[in-house]
Design a protein around this motif. Structure first.
Motif, mmCIF file in Angstrom:
data_model
loop_
_atom_site.group_PDB
_atom_site.id
_atom_site.type_symbol
_atom_site.label_atom_id
_atom_site.label_comp_id
_atom_site.label_asym_id
_atom_site.label_seq_id
_atom_site.Cartn_x
_atom_site.Cartn_y
_atom_site.Cartn_z
ATOM 1 N N HIS A 64 1.142 -0.707 0.333
ATOM 2 C CA HIS A 64 0.043 -0.217 0.360
ATOM 3 C C HIS A 64 0.477 1.196 0.080
ATOM 4 O O HIS A 64 1.731 0.955 0.060
ATOM 5 C CB HIS A 64 -1.180 0.593 1.544
ATOM 6 N N TYR B 240 0.710 4.851 0.822
ATOM 7 C CA TYR B 240 -0.451 6.876 1.808
ATOM 8 C C TYR B 240 -0.831 8.179 0.542
ATOM 9 O O TYR B 240 0.220 8.609 0.070
ATOM 10 C CB TYR B 240 -0.057 6.870 2.714
ATOM 11 N N TRP C 166 -4.878 4.900 3.506
ATOM 12 C CA TRP C 166 -3.736 3.749 2.293
ATOM 13 C C TRP C 166 -4.721 3.411 1.185
ATOM 14 O O TRP C 166 -5.931 3.469 0.970
ATOM 15 C CB TRP C 166 -3.656 3.003 3.156
ATOM 16 N N GLY D 252 -6.957 -1.167 2.971
ATOM 17 C CA GLY D 252 -5.808 -1.100 3.806
ATOM 18 C C GLY D 252 -5.747 -0.944 5.069
ATOM 19 O O GLY D 252 -5.605 -1.002 5.775
#
Length: 196
Positions: free
Chosen positions: A139, A141, A146, A195
């Motif tokens: 993932h 950000y 996420w 996420g």
């Protein structure tokens, strides 16, 4: 970090006030060309500048703010998930051939694939590796959440995995990358797609 990190032979890592910094010279990469024309994994790892450690058993997330000095194509700061020299994966904050900065992921099971993610409009980003059972997920950000990059598995991901950092400069004259606010948490990501 609840585990020690070990640097690959010849790699240069320096502690900073907020994390670590790695410096990779020209010609460093971790990639096994699917055409079979280049990139023997064991040799490439010796050229790769890595810092890896073995996490505790069970599910976890491993994240860091990544700020690479991107000057040449494929320069990158990387979170690396490593089982052995034929099974590994990396999540890269990388300069593309078009000069753009983007998330790139590579999963290697004998040979490497190569998948471009989304573009970034900032000099740094937060990257994360999550393990849930024998599944790994990448993932990044972005926009206060996420964003999913990919999910996959590697042989031995549940029991033989090491995680850490890599810096690469396969076409340039060297690259540095800093990794700050490093966080390891023993937690289960309940939905790998979003996420959370």
């Amino acid at each position: 970090m609840p585990f020690d990190l070990v640097a690959s032979e010849g790699s240069v890592w320096t502690a900073t006030s907020s994390g670590i910094e790695g410096a990779a010279p020209a010609g460093t990469d971790l990639f096994v060309d699917p055409s079979g024309e280049s990139g023997v994994a064991a040799e490439t790892l010796l050229n790769a500048h890595t810092l890896l450690g073995t996490p505790p058993e069970g599910d976890f997330t491993f994240a860091a703010d990544v700020t690479p000095n991107l000057r040449a194509t494929f320069d990158a700061g990387v979170l690396l998930a490593w089982v052995n020299d034929t099974n590994w994966a990396k999540l890269c904050f990388e300069r593309s051939p078009a000069g753009e900065v983007m998330m790139v992921s590579v999963v290697t099971k004998g040979t490497s694939d190569d998948a471009n993610g989304f573009l970034a409009n900032a000099p740094s980003t937060r990257l994360r590796v999550a393990r849930v059972g024998n599944v790994l997920a990448f993932h990044a950000y972005d926009r206060d959440e996420w964003r999913f990059v990919r999910a996959f598995t590697l042989p031995g991901a549940a029991t033989e995995l090491t995680v850490g950092f890599e810096v690469q400069s396969p076409t340039g004259d060297g690259c540095t990358a800093s990794f700050a606010d490093i966080a390891f948490e023993r937690q289960t990501v309940s939905d790998l797609r979003n996420g959370e």
